[in-house]
Scaffold this motif. Structure first.
Motif, PDB file in Angstrom:
ATOM      1  N   LYS A   1       0.841  -1.181   0.008  1.00 34.42           N
ATOM      2  CA  LYS A   1       0.097  -0.050  -0.160  1.00 34.42           C
ATOM      3  C   LYS A   1       0.953   1.415  -0.223  1.00 34.42           C
ATOM      4  CE  LYS A   1      -3.389   2.497   2.655  1.00 34.42           C
ATOM      5  NZ  LYS A   1      -4.391   2.192   4.024  1.00 34.42           N
ATOM      6  N   THR A   2       1.973   1.241   0.778  1.00 37.31           N
ATOM      7  CA  THR A   2       2.957   2.618   0.762  1.00 37.31           C
ATOM      8  C   THR A   2       3.485   2.685  -0.560  1.00 37.31           C
ATOM      9  OG1 THR A   2       3.168   2.059   3.024  1.00 37.31           O
ATOM     10  CG2 THR A   2       4.598   3.542   2.312  1.00 37.31           C
ATOM     11  N   VAL A   3       3.896   1.534  -1.142  1.00 40.36           N
ATOM     12  CA  VAL A   3       4.798   1.483  -2.452  1.00 40.36           C
ATOM     13  C   VAL A   3       3.757   2.259  -3.389  1.00 40.36           C
ATOM     14  CG1 VAL A   3       5.305   0.233  -4.279  1.00 40.36           C
ATOM     15  CG2 VAL A   3       6.107  -0.306  -1.766  1.00 40.36           C
TER      16      VAL A   3
ATOM     17  N   GLU B   1       0.417  11.585  -9.309  1.00 38.33           N
ATOM     18  CA  GLU B   1       0.956  12.867  -8.983  1.00 38.33           C
ATOM     19  C   GLU B   1       2.322  13.384  -9.390  1.00 38.33           C
ATOM     20  OE1 GLU B   1      -0.692  14.452  -4.954  1.00 38.33           O
ATOM     21  OE2 GLU B   1      -0.130  12.459  -4.722  1.00 38.33           O
ATOM     22  N   VAL B   2       2.288  14.648 -10.258  1.00 37.92           N
ATOM     23  CA  VAL B   2       3.563  14.953 -10.942  1.00 37.92           C
ATOM     24  C   VAL B   2       4.138  15.565  -9.775  1.00 37.92           C
ATOM     25  CG1 VAL B   2       4.600  16.170 -13.051  1.00 37.92           C
ATOM     26  CG2 VAL B   2       2.226  15.234 -13.011  1.00 37.92           C
ATOM     27  N   MET B   3       4.825  14.700  -8.869  1.00 38.66           N
ATOM     28  CA  MET B   3       5.863  15.411  -7.927  1.00 38.66           C
ATOM     29  C   MET B   3       6.486  14.214  -7.348  1.00 38.66           C
ATOM     30  SD  MET B   3       3.005  15.765  -4.718  1.00 38.66           S
ATOM     31  CE  MET B   3       4.362  16.000  -3.451  1.00 38.66           C
ATOM     32  N   GLY B   4       7.525  14.597  -6.648  1.00 40.47           N
ATOM     33  CA  GLY B   4       8.518  13.518  -6.185  1.00 40.47           C
ATOM     34  C   GLY B   4       7.963  12.610  -5.163  1.00 40.47           C
ATOM     35  N   PRO B   5       8.075  11.455  -4.774  1.00 42.06           N
ATOM     36  CA  PRO B   5       7.561  10.447  -3.514  1.00 42.06           C
ATOM     37  C   PRO B   5       7.661  11.273  -2.471  1.00 42.06           C
ATOM     38  CG  PRO B   5       9.140   9.242  -5.001  1.00 42.06           C
ATOM     39  CD  PRO B   5       9.395  10.772  -5.469  1.00 42.06           C
ATOM     40  N   LYS B   6       6.687  11.178  -1.370  1.00 39.05           N
ATOM     41  CA  LYS B   6       6.464  11.796  -0.380  1.00 39.05           C
ATOM     42  C   LYS B   6       7.264  11.424   0.711  1.00 39.05           C
ATOM     43  CE  LYS B   6       1.736  13.430  -0.867  1.00 39.05           C
ATOM     44  NZ  LYS B   6       0.347  13.446  -0.328  1.00 39.05           N
TER      45      LYS B   6
ATOM     46  N   LEU C   1      11.258   4.117  -9.892  1.00 36.51           N
ATOM     47  CA  LEU C   1      12.627   4.129 -10.049  1.00 36.51           C
ATOM     48  C   LEU C   1      13.302   5.138  -8.889  1.00 36.51           C
ATOM     49  CD1 LEU C   1      13.406   4.483 -13.804  1.00 36.51           C
ATOM     50  CD2 LEU C   1      13.407   2.400 -12.530  1.00 36.51           C
ATOM     51  N   ILE C   2      12.650   6.476  -8.714  1.00 34.23           N
ATOM     52  CA  ILE C   2      13.155   7.101  -7.567  1.00 34.23           C
ATOM     53  C   ILE C   2      13.102   6.314  -6.202  1.00 34.23           C
ATOM     54  CG2 ILE C   2      12.757   9.197  -6.451  1.00 34.23           C
ATOM     55  CD1 ILE C   2      11.860  10.369  -9.221  1.00 34.23           C
ATOM     56  N   THR C   3      12.075   5.820  -5.990  1.00 32.67           N
ATOM     57  CA  THR C   3      11.710   5.220  -4.852  1.00 32.67           C
ATOM     58  C   THR C   3      12.756   3.972  -4.247  1.00 32.67           C
ATOM     59  OG1 THR C   3       9.429   5.621  -4.841  1.00 32.67           O
ATOM     60  CG2 THR C   3       9.964   3.780  -3.195  1.00 32.67           C
TER      61      THR C   3
END
Length: 505
Positions: free
Chosen positions: A24-26, A33-38, A79-81
């Motif tokens: 769920k967190t993934v 959303e066009v923003m980096g992961p929170k 990929l960022i995560t």
């Protein structure tokens, strides 16, 4: 597209039903959303990598599954995560990624949903290649170049010649994959690619610092190497000069997008005379004619080159230390905010003051020692009537009826619902009968033996009566056993006495 899509909410709800908090967190970290992961989602996943009961393959598979999405936003954030967990997560996460034959197969990824999708797809392909190369490097050397110990006694400075010549090309391959991201300042137009660039920027500093220390070690050993080793070493150094130019351009982009100048290290170029000295030494080993050079001049050239590269290493170290200090201050600020929030929550709750009679009070009144009320006890009379329990125990000590040792040989019942053997022989009368004193036991005269009702031998034995509460205090309360028991026992003993007399005759 902005905000969580309906698909994001449905996917998160599905994992809520199945009870998978990690999945769920993934999904929440890789929304549309066009923003980096929170940060809160990334912090939770980092915490998961440190928990031994969390399934790391399941966590990695959840990230790989998100990269199969058709949206460039979801894939890029996946990929960022993954990169964030490789840098800040537990090492066992990187170990698992390195154990896989393949990670991301995105060399042909293309989002055709819009113009921005076309542009971002190019960087997704480059970014996935770097993450693959980062995992391969760990598989080959069993450590992360961005996390190794640096300095004079660091890993790259203390490595022997054979291992050094095999390790530096691995760093070069990873550095090439990083620099191939090849982004310009005007292409950093959204929060997603900006988040990826920041991770690459931090990796580039640490990776090049390890690369730089490996080159210093190589130069210090170069003039003592064999001919084949010198040839490999010279080729490595030439590639290093090329990559130093490329890393300088990469750092310029970081400065253009607003990264603090103090966070960008200074690169000091080695003197050009060093390259010439290295080439001449190799030529001399190959038997070619070279200019005569003294050992002192070579040593001087080498010393200048090492000093320049060492200053570059110190610059990288300062930047790294500054980043660590900033991270520490951020963590302290976060803990302070949590503490203040907790204090506010406690202040809103009503306080319970302790009184003098409170059992938790440490000062003031004493604790009451009055016995607790027994809800199941038998109510006692106000005139001091004797309770049933005390009567039963009184009977135990007084009621010891004696029989002649040769009369019956039977045990006698006691008030404890047990039996005891007569302890003393009875006192015989002149007529040979038994003398039993029932008055001392029951407090009443025994009736005659003829008054025994044969129809009621045991009818009233188990019928005790309590004394009435209204009788005067001077009046003796009624006993537990009725008069029928007296007469019955007297008659029984009398018959036994007659029988004994007959037997004696």
């Amino acid at each position: 597209m902005s905000g969580q899509s309906i698909t994001d909410r449905i996917t998160a709800a599905q994992h809520s039903v199945t009870g998978s908090a990690v999945s769920k967190t993934v999904c929440k970290a890789t929304t549309h959303e066009v923003m980096g992961p929170k940060k809160k989602h990334l912090d939770y996943l980092i915490h998961c990598t440190n928990e031994m009961n969390v399934n790391i393959p399941q966590l990695a598979d959840s990230l790989f599954e998100r990269t199969t999405n058709t949206s460039w936003v979801v894939v890029f954030k996946s990929l960022i995560t993954t990169h964030h967990l490789m840098v800040y997560g537990n090492e066992r996460f990187v170990q698992y990624l390195a154990s896989r034959n393949t990670l991301f197969n995105l060399s042909n990824f293309l989002d055709k949903s819009g113009l921005q999708g076309y542009d971002m797809s190019t960087f997704i392909r480059r970014y996935s290649r770097y993450l693959n190369e980062k995992a391969v490097s760990y598989r080959q050397v069993a450590f992360d170049f961005t996390k190794v110990k640096r300095g004079v006694d660091g890993v790259m400075r203390t490595m022997n010649t054979e291992k050094l010549l095999k390790t530096i090309p691995i760093i070069q391959n990873q550095m090439d994959a990083l620099l191939d991201f090849n982004v310009n300042a005007n292409e950093l137009t959204n929060g997603v690619i900006n988040a990826a660039f920041m991770l690459l920027f931090k990796d580039s500093i640490r990776l090049f610092a390890a690369y730089n220390e490996g080159i210093i070690n190589l130069l210090e050993k170069y003039f003592d190497m064999k001919k084949t080793q010198c040839k490999e070493g010279l080729d490595i150094y030439k590639k290093f000069l090329t990559r130093m130019t490329r890393i300088s351009e990469f750092l310029k982009v970081a400065e253009q997008v607003g990264i603090d100048r103090g966070d960008i290290p200074d690169l000091s170029q080695a003197p050009s005379s060093l390259l010439e000295a290295l080439e001449q030494h190799l030529a001399s080993l190959e038997g070619k004619k070279v200019k005569d050079s003294t050992a002192a001049s070579r040593a001087s050239t080498l010393s200048n080159a090492v000093s320049s590269l060492a200053s570059t290493g110190m610059s990288f170290t300062k930047v790294d230390e500054r980043e660590k200090q900033a991270a520490l201050e951020e963590e302290q600020a976060r803990l302070k905010a949590l503490k203040e929030q907790r204090l506010k929550e406690l202040s809103k709750k009503p306080s319970f003051a302790t009184t003098d009679t409170s059992p938790v009070s440490t000062t003031g009144g004493t604790i009451s020692t009055a016995p607790a009320i027994d809800l199941f006890s038998t109510p006692s009379c106000s005139n001091g009537a004797v309770k049933m329990e005390s009567d039963l125990f009184d009977l135990q000590s007084t009621f010891q009826p004696s029989m002649q040792s040769g009369s019956t040989g039977l045990p006698v019942a006691t008030a404890w619902a047990g039996y005891s053997t007569p302890q003393a022989p009875p006192q015989q009368s002149a007529g040979g009968g038994l003398q039993v004193d029932f008055e001392s036991v029951f407090g009443a005269k025994a009736t005659g033996s003829n008054s025994l009702n044969s129809d009621d031998i045991t009818g009233s034995i188990l019928k005790p009566t309590l004394a009435a509460c209204s009788q005067p205090s001077g009046q003796q309360p009624e006993k537990l056993v009725s008069d029928d028991l007296d007469s019955s026992l007297a008659n029984l003993v009398g018959n036994l006495g007659i029988g004994n007399g007959t037997m004696k005759k």
